[in-house]
Write a protein that holds these residues in place. Structure first.
Motif, PDB file in Angstrom:
ATOM      1  N   ALA A 180       1.001  -1.117  -0.204  1.00 42.32           N
ATOM      2  CA  ALA A 180      -0.087  -0.188   0.060  1.00 42.32           C
ATOM      3  C   ALA A 180       0.842   1.192   0.161  1.00 42.32           C
ATOM      4  N   LEU A 181       2.091   1.051  -0.010  1.00 40.60           N
ATOM      5  CA  LEU A 181       3.042   2.204   0.314  1.00 40.60           C
ATOM      6  C   LEU A 181       3.182   3.174  -1.036  1.00 40.60           C
ATOM      7  N   GLU A 182       2.697   4.149  -0.833  1.00 47.78           N
ATOM      8  CA  GLU A 182       2.672   5.272  -1.977  1.00 47.78           C
ATOM      9  C   GLU A 182       3.510   6.530  -2.079  1.00 47.78           C
ATOM     10  N   ASN A 183       3.616   6.894  -0.939  1.00 47.27           N
ATOM     11  CA  ASN A 183       4.165   8.185  -0.759  1.00 47.27           C
ATOM     12  C   ASN A 183       5.130   7.931   0.573  1.00 47.27           C
ATOM     13  N   PHE A 184       6.606   8.140   0.307  1.00 45.95           N
ATOM     14  CA  PHE A 184       7.383   7.765   1.216  1.00 45.95           C
ATOM     15  C   PHE A 184       8.870   8.585   1.051  1.00 45.95           C
ATOM     16  N   GLU A 216       7.986  -7.608   2.112  1.00 45.57           N
ATOM     17  CA  GLU A 216       7.212  -7.947   0.715  1.00 45.57           C
ATOM     18  C   GLU A 216       6.487  -6.994   0.083  1.00 45.57           C
ATOM     19  N   GLN A 217       6.605  -6.799  -1.227  1.00 39.88           N
ATOM     20  CA  GLN A 217       5.876  -6.056  -2.160  1.00 39.88           C
ATOM     21  C   GLN A 217       6.371  -4.347  -1.776  1.00 39.88           C
ATOM     22  N   LEU A 218       7.539  -4.137  -1.326  1.00 45.18           N
ATOM     23  CA  LEU A 218       7.933  -2.977  -1.597  1.00 45.18           C
ATOM     24  C   LEU A 218       8.232  -2.147  -2.856  1.00 45.18           C
ATOM     25  N   PRO A 219       7.721  -0.866  -2.944  1.00 52.76           N
ATOM     26  CA  PRO A 219       7.986  -0.255  -4.088  1.00 52.76           C
ATOM     27  C   PRO A 219       9.400  -0.155  -4.898  1.00 52.76           C
ATOM     28  N   ALA A 220       9.371  -0.235  -5.968  1.00 49.08           N
ATOM     29  CA  ALA A 220      10.834  -0.463  -6.520  1.00 49.08           C
ATOM     30  C   ALA A 220      11.648   0.951  -6.246  1.00 49.08           C
ATOM     31  N   ASP A 230      15.216   0.815  -4.413  1.00 50.85           N
ATOM     32  CA  ASP A 230      16.479   1.651  -5.074  1.00 50.85           C
ATOM     33  C   ASP A 230      17.100   2.585  -3.693  1.00 50.85           C
ATOM     34  N   LEU A 231      16.277   3.119  -3.074  1.00 49.18           N
ATOM     35  CA  LEU A 231      16.867   3.832  -2.154  1.00 49.18           C
ATOM     36  C   LEU A 231      17.684   2.951  -1.072  1.00 49.18           C
ATOM     37  N   MET A 232      16.967   2.018  -0.700  1.00 49.54           N
ATOM     38  CA  MET A 232      17.804   0.880   0.347  1.00 49.54           C
ATOM     39  C   MET A 232      19.142   0.380  -0.232  1.00 49.54           C
ATOM     40  N   TYR A 262      21.431   3.427   0.159  1.00 52.21           N
ATOM     41  CA  TYR A 262      21.766   3.716   1.478  1.00 52.21           C
ATOM     42  C   TYR A 262      22.622   2.522   2.008  1.00 52.21           C
ATOM     43  N   GLY A 263      22.838   1.174   1.089  1.00 52.08           N
ATOM     44  CA  GLY A 263      23.648   0.204   1.606  1.00 52.08           C
ATOM     45  C   GLY A 263      22.718  -0.669   2.626  1.00 52.08           C
ATOM     46  N   VAL A 264      21.501  -0.735   2.604  1.00 49.93           N
ATOM     47  CA  VAL A 264      20.761  -1.606   3.253  1.00 49.93           C
ATOM     48  C   VAL A 264      19.719  -2.486   2.739  1.00 49.93           C
ATOM     49  N   GLY A 265      20.178  -2.655   1.435  1.00 48.69           N
ATOM     50  CA  GLY A 265      19.234  -3.355   0.535  1.00 48.69           C
ATOM     51  C   GLY A 265      19.265  -5.180   0.888  1.00 48.69           C
TER      52      GLY A 265
END
Length: 96
Positions: free
Chosen positions: A46-50, A75-79, A83-85, A88-91
């Motif tokens: 459901a994450l749209e604005n972050f 699960e189901q994190l936006p692309a 990319d941000l993860m 920041y080196g936490v992917g």
């Protein structure tokens, strides 16, 4: 999907907006639901604005889950968030 506990599996759904202004409230809502689980799954569908605060929320939920010896997946994190993860080196810490 409403967060719930099913056979020790706790599913936590991020709201549609997790930013610096909402991150503390999001964490305060989700963290107490970790109490009786053995497996924690965070659903970001459901994450749209972050912003990067969403990463901080995920890392804190992961820290709390691992402190309780729970497994932790997302699960189901936006692309864009993935990319941000990576940036920041936490992917790898938050990979599904």
């Amino acid at each position: 999907m409403e967060p719930g506990l099913h056979h020790g599996r706790c599913v936590l759904s991020l709201s549609g907006r997790v930013t610096m202004g909402t991150a503390a409230a999001e964490l305060a809502t989700l963290a107490p639901r970790l109490q009786q689980s053995t497996t924690v799954v965070v659903d970001g569908g459901a994450l749209e604005n972050f912003d990067s605060s969403a990463i901080a929320v995920l890392l804190e939920l992961r820290r709390q889950a691992l402190r309780k010896s729970c497994s932790f997946t997302v699960e189901q994190l936006p692309a864009r968030l993935r990319d941000l993860m990576t940036l920041y080196g936490v992917g790898e810490l938050l990979s599904a």
